[in-house]
Design a protein around this motif. Structure first.
Motif, PDB file in Angstrom:
ATOM      1  N   ASP A 170      -6.604  10.070  -1.034  1.00 19.52           N
ATOM      2  CA  ASP A 170      -6.694   8.700  -1.550  1.00 19.52           C
ATOM      3  C   ASP A 170      -6.095   7.682  -0.581  1.00 19.52           C
ATOM      4  O   ASP A 170      -5.815   6.545  -0.957  1.00 19.52           O
ATOM      5  CB  ASP A 170      -5.985   8.586  -2.903  1.00 19.52           C
ATOM      6  CG  ASP A 170      -4.480   8.825  -2.809  1.00 19.52           C
ATOM      7  OD1 ASP A 170      -4.026   9.366  -1.776  1.00 19.52           O
ATOM      8  OD2 ASP A 170      -3.767   8.482  -3.776  1.00 19.52           O
ATOM      9  N   GLN A 171      -5.900   8.074   0.676  1.00 16.45           N
ATOM     10  CA  GLN A 171      -5.182   7.229   1.622  1.00 16.45           C
ATOM     11  C   GLN A 171      -6.071   6.466   2.601  1.00 16.45           C
ATOM     12  O   GLN A 171      -5.637   6.094   3.685  1.00 16.45           O
ATOM     13  CB  GLN A 171      -4.167   8.074   2.394  1.00 16.45           C
ATOM     14  CG  GLN A 171      -3.002   8.528   1.546  1.00 16.45           C
ATOM     15  CD  GLN A 171      -2.258   7.360   0.922  1.00 16.45           C
ATOM     16  OE1 GLN A 171      -1.807   6.462   1.619  1.00 16.45           O
ATOM     17  NE2 GLN A 171      -2.130   7.370  -0.399  1.00 16.45           N
ATOM     18  N   ALA A 172      -7.319   6.209   2.202  1.00 17.06           N
ATOM     19  CA  ALA A 172      -8.165   5.363   3.043  1.00 17.06           C
ATOM     20  C   ALA A 172      -7.539   3.980   3.159  1.00 17.06           C
ATOM     21  O   ALA A 172      -7.087   3.405   2.165  1.00 17.06           O
ATOM     22  CB  ALA A 172      -9.570   5.256   2.451  1.00 17.06           C
ATOM     23  N   SER A 213     -16.493   2.310   5.784  1.00 17.10           N
ATOM     24  CA  SER A 213     -17.307   3.221   4.961  1.00 17.10           C
ATOM     25  C   SER A 213     -18.585   2.542   4.486  1.00 17.10           C
ATOM     26  O   SER A 213     -19.605   3.200   4.279  1.00 17.10           O
ATOM     27  CB  SER A 213     -16.491   3.710   3.759  1.00 17.10           C
ATOM     28  OG  SER A 213     -15.372   4.472   4.191  1.00 17.10           O
ATOM     29  N   ASN A 244       0.811  -1.221   0.000  1.00 17.12           N
ATOM     30  CA  ASN A 244       0.000   0.000   0.000  1.00 17.12           C
ATOM     31  C   ASN A 244       0.841   1.267   0.000  1.00 17.12           C
ATOM     32  O   ASN A 244       0.347   2.350  -0.333  1.00 17.12           O
ATOM     33  CB  ASN A 244      -0.946   0.009   1.203  1.00 17.12           C
ATOM     34  CG  ASN A 244      -0.229   0.175   2.522  1.00 17.12           C
ATOM     35  OD1 ASN A 244       0.554  -0.668   2.940  1.00 17.12           O
ATOM     36  ND2 ASN A 244      -0.493   1.279   3.198  1.00 17.12           N
ATOM     37  N   THR A 288      -7.111   2.198  -2.292  1.00 20.00           N
ATOM     38  CA  THR A 288      -8.368   2.706  -2.842  1.00 20.00           C
ATOM     39  C   THR A 288      -8.476   2.425  -4.336  1.00 20.00           C
ATOM     40  O   THR A 288      -9.572   2.487  -4.895  1.00 20.00           O
ATOM     41  CB  THR A 288      -8.490   4.221  -2.600  1.00 20.00           C
ATOM     42  OG1 THR A 288      -7.285   4.871  -3.048  1.00 20.00           O
ATOM     43  CG2 THR A 288      -8.694   4.516  -1.121  1.00 20.00           C
ATOM     44  N   THR A 289      -7.349   2.106  -4.986  1.00 17.79           N
ATOM     45  CA  THR A 289      -7.363   1.828  -6.431  1.00 17.79           C
ATOM     46  C   THR A 289      -7.532   0.352  -6.737  1.00 17.79           C
ATOM     47  O   THR A 289      -7.744  -0.009  -7.899  1.00 17.79           O
ATOM     48  CB  THR A 289      -6.058   2.318  -7.095  1.00 17.79           C
ATOM     49  OG1 THR A 289      -4.951   1.533  -6.622  1.00 17.79           O
ATOM     50  CG2 THR A 289      -5.802   3.785  -6.791  1.00 17.79           C
ATOM     51  N   ILE A 337     -12.070   1.429   4.245  1.00 20.24           N
ATOM     52  CA  ILE A 337     -12.940   1.049   3.124  1.00 20.24           C
ATOM     53  C   ILE A 337     -14.086   0.182   3.633  1.00 20.24           C
ATOM     54  O   ILE A 337     -15.240   0.354   3.242  1.00 20.24           O
ATOM     55  CB  ILE A 337     -12.127   0.319   2.039  1.00 20.24           C
ATOM     56  CG1 ILE A 337     -11.164   1.301   1.346  1.00 20.24           C
ATOM     57  CG2 ILE A 337     -13.057  -0.313   1.002  1.00 20.24           C
ATOM     58  CD1 ILE A 337     -10.205   0.645   0.366  1.00 20.24           C
ATOM     59  N   SER A 373      -9.241  -2.021  -4.300  1.00 22.45           N
ATOM     60  CA  SER A 373     -10.046  -2.679  -3.260  1.00 22.45           C
ATOM     61  C   SER A 373     -11.415  -2.017  -3.161  1.00 22.45           C
ATOM     62  O   SER A 373     -11.546  -0.815  -3.376  1.00 22.45           O
ATOM     63  CB  SER A 373      -9.347  -2.586  -1.898  1.00 22.45           C
ATOM     64  OG  SER A 373      -7.999  -2.983  -1.976  1.00 22.45           O
ATOM     65  N   ARG A 374     -12.414  -2.823  -2.816  1.00 19.99           N
ATOM     66  CA  ARG A 374     -13.761  -2.284  -2.570  1.00 19.99           C
ATOM     67  C   ARG A 374     -14.492  -3.194  -1.590  1.00 19.99           C
ATOM     68  O   ARG A 374     -14.169  -4.383  -1.450  1.00 19.99           O
ATOM     69  CB  ARG A 374     -14.558  -2.176  -3.878  1.00 19.99           C
ATOM     70  CG  ARG A 374     -14.957  -3.507  -4.484  1.00 19.99           C
ATOM     71  CD  ARG A 374     -15.946  -3.351  -5.635  1.00 19.99           C
ATOM     72  NE  ARG A 374     -16.338  -4.646  -6.190  1.00 19.99           N
ATOM     73  CZ  ARG A 374     -17.327  -5.399  -5.713  1.00 19.99           C
ATOM     74  NH1 ARG A 374     -18.036  -4.983  -4.676  1.00 19.99           N
ATOM     75  NH2 ARG A 374     -17.623  -6.568  -6.270  1.00 19.99           N
ATOM     76  N   TYR A 423     -13.934   8.476   8.504  1.00 17.05           N
ATOM     77  CA  TYR A 423     -12.661   8.156   9.171  1.00 17.05           C
ATOM     78  C   TYR A 423     -12.722   8.481  10.660  1.00 17.05           C
ATOM     79  O   TYR A 423     -12.303   7.689  11.505  1.00 17.05           O
ATOM     80  CB  TYR A 423     -11.546   8.935   8.481  1.00 17.05           C
ATOM     81  CG  TYR A 423     -10.153   8.635   8.976  1.00 17.05           C
ATOM     82  CD1 TYR A 423      -9.730   7.337   9.246  1.00 17.05           C
ATOM     83  CD2 TYR A 423      -9.222   9.668   9.143  1.00 17.05           C
ATOM     84  CE1 TYR A 423      -8.432   7.068   9.674  1.00 17.05           C
ATOM     85  CE2 TYR A 423      -7.928   9.411   9.557  1.00 17.05           C
ATOM     86  CZ  TYR A 423      -7.543   8.110   9.832  1.00 17.05           C
ATOM     87  OH  TYR A 423      -6.262   7.853  10.249  1.00 17.05           O
TER      88      TYR A 423
END
Length: 397
Positions: A355-357, A365, A278, A284-285, A362, A287-288, A371
């Protein structure tokens, strides 16, 4: 399991001097915070080098997690529920340094002297860590709360070989096959009859660093020798072909007295079979969160296994467990392959951090938490220092 007293809602304060930034809360004195039993958080970062344990040393992260520590401190400082203190004048939102205290005995005592009621141990713990061994801290161990695991527990459970073998012994978990290679022997003679592809990785690793899928003896030998140049042993693990997921398991609290998991997060866009570190590719690019409509029996089963693993290990703070399907099929079961005692806790809020979640955020959310709410929930899992010092790892038979 040891439960802390729930932190009563209070107002949050980042430092001992008034700030010029309008989005920071105003500052109160240490005396005022203590008088009104205010929750006051000091975040610790990794200043100490991890010790050599059984011939293996966990690599120290460059910067010592000051980036995520700054994210935590900054976000909480904008809350109305917690006070946050810093070692000196509050730094700017774009800075990593200055938000956290070093995890040395001196740094911890400085935080306590400044009025900290809660220490957020955003660092790597071990048996000889000051949080476990400091005699000076003994007089605070019945008043100071700590967010984190017991140091004795972490030292044992950071050994991926120990944890995975323990879960295999317990017999209720789906685990990949594994082999071990030792520096004291010839590598070639230790990898005879190994099935390929095979995953080679450190015993005390950090993220996906040092993890590689090897497709034959020559490639495996070279990578194994590289890993063994700085470690006495490494793990060879059955390559799991299917979907990779990660599950954050929350520990019991007074309001929810059982282990429970945040929504499942699926990983994709792997680099040569491995989820990229990471620190190189933001999660974030790739993973969901899995939606409730996608939760079939295989997801439900791995959720139960992750919660049961956390219970079996008796962890005191959130952990994150990585799993993959045995085969590249939606009908395939998931196998647990990595238990992370200190999930990454980066998050948005500071300049340049949108973009650092983290993987845990994730997941959170998907519950509607931002956060700051995630951090507040984790703060509720804190324990008295005395209780954390008393925790012991589960012994393998």
């Amino acid at each position: 399991m040891y439960f802390s007293l729930r932190a009563s809602a209070a107002r949050v304060i980042p430092s001992a001097r008034r700030l010029s930034l309008t989005n920071f809360n105003r500052v109160y004195s240490v005396l005022s915070r203590r008088k009104h039993n205010r929750v006051c958080v000091a975040v610790l970062y990794q200043a100490l080098d991890p010790p050599l344990i059984g011939g293996v040393r966990k690599p120290k992260k460059p910067g010592g997690y000051q980036d995520s520590g700054a994210d935590i401190a900054f976000s909480l400082s904008n809350s109305t529920a917690v006070d946050v203190i810093t070692p000196g004048p509050v730094p700017g939102p774009a800075e990593d340094a200055g938000w956290c205290f070093p995890d040395t005995e001196e740094g911890i005592l400085q935080a306590v002297d400044k009025g900290a009621t809660h220490l957020w141990a955003n660092t790597i713990l071990f048996a000889s860590h000051p949080l476990q061994t400091s005699r000076i801290l003994e007089k605070y161990q019945d008043t100071i709360q700590v967010v984190g695991q017991g140091p004795l527990v972490v030292e044992k459970y950071d050994d991926k070989q120990y944890v995975n073998d323990l879960l295999r012994q317990l017999g209720n978990f789906t685990m990949p096959r594994a082999w071990y290679v030792h520096a004291r022997g010839d590598v070639a003679s230790q990898i005879v009859d190994i099935p390929y592809p095979i995953v080679a990785k450190p015993i005390r690793g950090r993220g996906s660093q040092g993890v590689k899928v090897c497709h034959g003896p020559a490639e495996l030998t070279i990578h194994a020798q590289t890993l063994l140049s700085s470690s006495s042993s490494i793990i060879l693990e059955e390559f799991l072909e299917g979907e990779e997921i990660t599950i954050t398991v929350m520990p019991p609290t007074e309001s929810r007295p059982r282990y429970w998991s945040l929504p499942v997060v699926t990983r994709f866009n792997h680099d040569r079979g491995v989820a990229p570190y990471n620190g190189v590719v933001a999660v974030t690019t790739n993973s969901r969160a899995i939606s409730e409509s996608e939760l079939d029996q295989s997801y439900q089963q791995v959720i139960v296994e992750c919660e049961e693993a956390a219970k079996a290990l008796g962890v005191a703070a959130p952990i994150r467990i990585d799993a993959r399907r045995l085969k590249d099929s939606k009908q395939s079961k998931f196998a647990l392959f990595d238990v992370n005692m200190k999930p990454n806790m980066t998050g948005p809020g500071r300049l340049g951090r949108d973009d650092q979640a983290s993987l845990t955020l994730i997941a959170a959310s998907a519950l509607g938490w931002d956060y700051q709410e995630l951090l507040r929930r984790i703060l509720d899992t804190s324990h008295l220092l005395r209780d954390l010092r008393a925790l012991r790892p589960r012994q393998a038979s």
